[in-house]
Scaffold this active site. Structure first.
Site, PDB file in Angstrom:
ATOM      1  N   ALA A 286       0.798  -1.233   0.000  1.00  0.00           N
ATOM      2  CA  ALA A 286       0.000   0.000   0.000  1.00  0.00           C
ATOM      3  C   ALA A 286       0.835   1.290   0.000  1.00  0.00           C
ATOM      4  O   ALA A 286       0.637   2.162  -0.853  1.00  0.00           O
ATOM      5  CB  ALA A 286      -0.979  -0.042   1.169  1.00  0.00           C
TER       6      ALA A 286
ATOM      7  N   ASP B 139      -3.824  -2.637   4.166  1.00  0.00           N
ATOM      8  CA  ASP B 139      -4.108  -1.866   2.949  1.00  0.00           C
ATOM      9  C   ASP B 139      -5.139  -0.780   3.185  1.00  0.00           C
ATOM     10  O   ASP B 139      -5.185   0.212   2.465  1.00  0.00           O
ATOM     11  CB  ASP B 139      -4.579  -2.796   1.830  1.00  0.00           C
ATOM     12  CG  ASP B 139      -3.373  -3.482   1.219  1.00  0.00           C
ATOM     13  OD1 ASP B 139      -2.866  -4.435   1.834  1.00  0.00           O
ATOM     14  OD2 ASP B 139      -2.901  -3.015   0.166  1.00  0.00           O
TER      15      ASP B 139
ATOM     16  N   ASN C  45      -6.338  -6.444   4.612  1.00  0.00           N
ATOM     17  CA  ASN C  45      -4.954  -6.800   4.271  1.00  0.00           C
ATOM     18  C   ASN C  45      -5.014  -8.031   3.365  1.00  0.00           C
ATOM     19  O   ASN C  45      -6.093  -8.569   3.070  1.00  0.00           O
ATOM     20  CB  ASN C  45      -4.126  -7.057   5.539  1.00  0.00           C
ATOM     21  CG  ASN C  45      -2.649  -7.190   5.220  1.00  0.00           C
ATOM     22  OD1 ASN C  45      -2.066  -6.347   4.540  1.00  0.00           O
ATOM     23  ND2 ASN C  45      -2.013  -8.252   5.678  1.00  0.00           N
ATOM     24  N   LYS C  46      -3.871  -8.483   2.940  1.00  0.00           N
ATOM     25  CA  LYS C  46      -3.761  -9.602   1.998  1.00  0.00           C
ATOM     26  C   LYS C  46      -4.668 -10.763   2.379  1.00  0.00           C
ATOM     27  O   LYS C  46      -4.777 -11.111   3.561  1.00  0.00           O
ATOM     28  CB  LYS C  46      -2.295 -10.050   1.951  1.00  0.00           C
ATOM     29  CG  LYS C  46      -1.974 -11.186   1.013  1.00  0.00           C
ATOM     30  CD  LYS C  46      -2.454 -10.961  -0.399  1.00  0.00           C
ATOM     31  CE  LYS C  46      -1.965  -9.666  -0.999  1.00  0.00           C
ATOM     32  NZ  LYS C  46      -2.724  -9.278  -2.233  1.00  0.00           N
TER      33      LYS C  46
HETATM   34  O1  MRU Z   1      -1.222  -7.250  -3.229  1.00  0.00           O
HETATM   35  P1  MRU Z   1      -0.072  -6.623  -2.502  1.00  0.00           P
HETATM   36  O2  MRU Z   1       1.204  -7.375  -2.615  1.00  0.00           O
HETATM   37  O3  MRU Z   1       0.084  -5.159  -2.858  1.00  0.00           O
HETATM   38  O4  MRU Z   1      -0.526  -6.678  -0.985  1.00  0.00           O
HETATM   39  C1  MRU Z   1       0.312  -6.159  -0.001  1.00  0.00           C
HETATM   40  C2  MRU Z   1      -0.225  -6.303   1.371  1.00  0.00           C
HETATM   41  O5  MRU Z   1      -1.268  -6.866   1.593  1.00  0.00           O
HETATM   42  C3  MRU Z   1       0.566  -5.645   2.470  1.00  0.00           C
HETATM   43  O6  MRU Z   1       0.419  -6.339   3.668  1.00  0.00           O
HETATM   44  C4  MRU Z   1       0.048  -4.209   2.677  1.00  0.00           C
HETATM   45  O7  MRU Z   1      -0.056  -3.526   1.473  1.00  0.00           O
HETATM   46  C5  MRU Z   1       0.939  -3.454   3.600  1.00  0.00           C
HETATM   47  S1  MRU Z   1       2.504  -3.112   2.893  1.00  0.00           S
HETATM   48  C6  MRU Z   1       3.402  -2.212   4.004  1.00  0.00           C
END
Ligand code: MRU
Length: 348
Positions: free
Chosen positions: A47, A237, A247-248
Site C-alpha cells: 500500500a 491496505d 490486508n492480503k
Molecule cells: O497485493 P499486494 O502485494 O500489494 O498486498 C500487499 C499487502 O497486503 C501488504 O500487507 C500491505 O499492502 C501493507 S505493505 C506495508
C-alpha cells in the site's frame, strides 16, 4: 537497505517485483501510464509504495508535453492523471491518499506560475516519499518494543522495504526486533496466489540476516497449536475507524487462529492507511484479480483445463481479533473506535 522506488536525476526507477527473487532489476517509468501499468501489474506493490509511486506518476504526467498553458488546464490534467492512477488497485487506500495530496497541492498553489507549480508537485511527491521513510522507521521502533527475546514472529504477505519507501511496516518491526532482542526468529507464510511471502519476504529477511522458516499458508494452525508462534504481525491496505483491517487474503484466517490460540495479533500501518471516511470495514472495496493467478503458478497451469477460480486479493479482519495497531503516532488498542478518534483528534 533495499529501495523499491528511487527518484534520481529527475527520473523514476522501480524494482520489478514480479521478477524477484530470481532477478533484481530496476526499470525506468517515463510516463504516468507506465506507472499505472506497473501498479496494476504489481511490479510495484504494497500500500505505501503504491501511493508513493502514484504521486511521482502525477508529476511525470504534468511535466510531459504538451504542457498545460493555464491553471485550469493543469488542474484538469492532474484530475485525469489521478483518475488513471486511481483505477489500478482499489483496496490500498494509500493510493487515494497520495493522489488527494497531489490534487490538494495543485489547488493550494494555483497562484504560482505553471512552471513553478510543476516543481511544487515534484516536491510534494518527494515529501510523500521522505515522510514514508520516517514514518516506517518510527513504526519499526515502536513495534520492536512489543517483541521479546526468543520470540518467533509470524508474518503474512510482504510488508517490508519492498512495500514502502522506507524500512517497511510489519517486516520493519521484525527486522528491528531482531536487532533489539536476542533469538528472534520469523515464520513466513508463502501467501498464495502471488507468493509475496515466499518470493519477497524471504528475500528481504535473508538480506537482513533474520533467521526464518517458510511455511505454506495452511500450516499456521499446526504451528500455533504446538506453541511455536509467539506473535503474529501483518501490514494493512486500509483500516476503518473501528479498527477493522483490510490486508492480503488470508489475514482474517490467521487473526482468528491467533485469537483462538491466545497469540497476540498486531497490525503495523502508517496513518495514511486509515480511511477516515469509513466507520467499519464492511464497505472496504476488495480487489478481485485475474483467476489466472490461482489456476497458474509461474504461468504453468496447476489444475484442470478451463477450471473456474475466484481471486479476492484482500480480506477484512474484524477489530475484535486484533491486539493492537502500531502506527507512527503510537500503539492503539481496544476500544479502537474511541482510541482512534483520540489519535486523529489533533491531525488535520
Ligand atoms: O497485493 P499486494 O502485494 O500489494 O498486498 C500487499 C499487502 O497486503 C501488504 O500487507 C500491505 O499492502 C501493507 S505493505 C506495508
Amino acid at each position: 537497505m533495499i529501495k523499491a522506488i528511487e527518484w534520481t536525476k529527475n527520473k523514476l526507477f522501480l524494482i520489478d517485483q514480479t521478477k524477484l527473487p530470481g532477478k533484481l532489476s530496476r526499470f525506468e517509468c517515463k510516463t504516468a501510464q507506465q506507472v499505472a501499468d506497473a501498479i496494476a501489474g504489481m511490479k510495484v506493490r504494497g500500500a505505501p509504495a503504491i501511493g508513493v509511486a502514484a504521486a511521482f506518476g502525477v508529476y511525470l504526467g504534468v511535466r510531459r508535453p504538451p504542457l498545460a498553458k493555464t491553471f485550469e488546464q493543469l488542474e484538469s490534467q492532474v484530475a485525469k492523471l489521478c483518475a488513471l492512477l486511481g483505477k489500478t488497485r482499489p483496496t490500498a487506500v494509500n493510493l487515494f491518499w497520495a493522489l488527494d495530496r497531489m490534487k490538494r497541492c495543485t489547488v493550494n498553489n494555483r497562484d504560482h506560475k505553471l512552471a513553478t507549480l510543476r516543481d511544487i508537485l515534484l516536491r510534494e511527491a518527494l515529501n510523500i516519499y521522505r515522510e514514508d521513510e520516517k514514518v516506517t522507521k518510527a513504526i519499526a521502533a515502536q513495534g520492536a518494543e512489543l517483541m521479546r527475546d526468543g520470540d518467533t514472529i509470524m508474518t503474512h504477505c510482504n510488508a517490508g522495504a519492498l512495500a514502502t519507501a522506507g524500512v517497511g511496516t510489519a517486516l520493519g518491526v521484525v527486522v528491528e526486533a531482531s536487532r533489539k532482542h536476542k533469538g528472534i526468529k520469523a515464520l513466513v507464510g508463502e501467501t498464495r496466489p502471488r507468493l509475496q511471502g515466499a518470493r519477497l519476504t524471504a528475500w528481504e529477511l535473508k538480506q537482513a540476516h533474520v533467521p526464518f522458516h517458510l511455511i505454506t499458508d495452511n500450516m499456521a494452525a499446526y504451528f500455533m497449536k504446538k506453541g511455536d508462534i509467539n506473535v503474529v504481525i501483518v501490514g494493512a491496505d486500509r483500516i476503518a475507524m473501528n479498527g477493522d483491517v483490510a490486508n492480503k487474503i488470508g489475514t482474517y484466517g490467521l487473526a482468528m487462529l491467533a485469537y483462538h490460540h491466545n497469540i497476540p495479533f498486531y497490525v503495523a500501518a502508517p496513518v495514511s492507511t486509515f480511511d477516515r471516511s469509513l466507520a467499519s470495514g464492511d464497505s472496504i472495496p476488495i480487489e478481485e484479480r485475474s483467476p489466472l493467478e490461482v489456476t497458474h503458478v509461474n504461468e504453468r497451469p496447476i489444475s484442470i483445463a478451463g477450471v473456474k477460480a475466484l481471486n479476492p486479493a484482500f480480506d477484512v479482519t474484524p477489530h475484535r481479533f486484533i491486539s493492537a495497531i502500531i502506527t507512527e503516532l503510537g500503539v492503539v488498542r481496544a476500544p479502537f473506535d474511541q482510541n482512534l478518534k483520540n489519535l486523529f483528534a489533533n491531525l488535520v
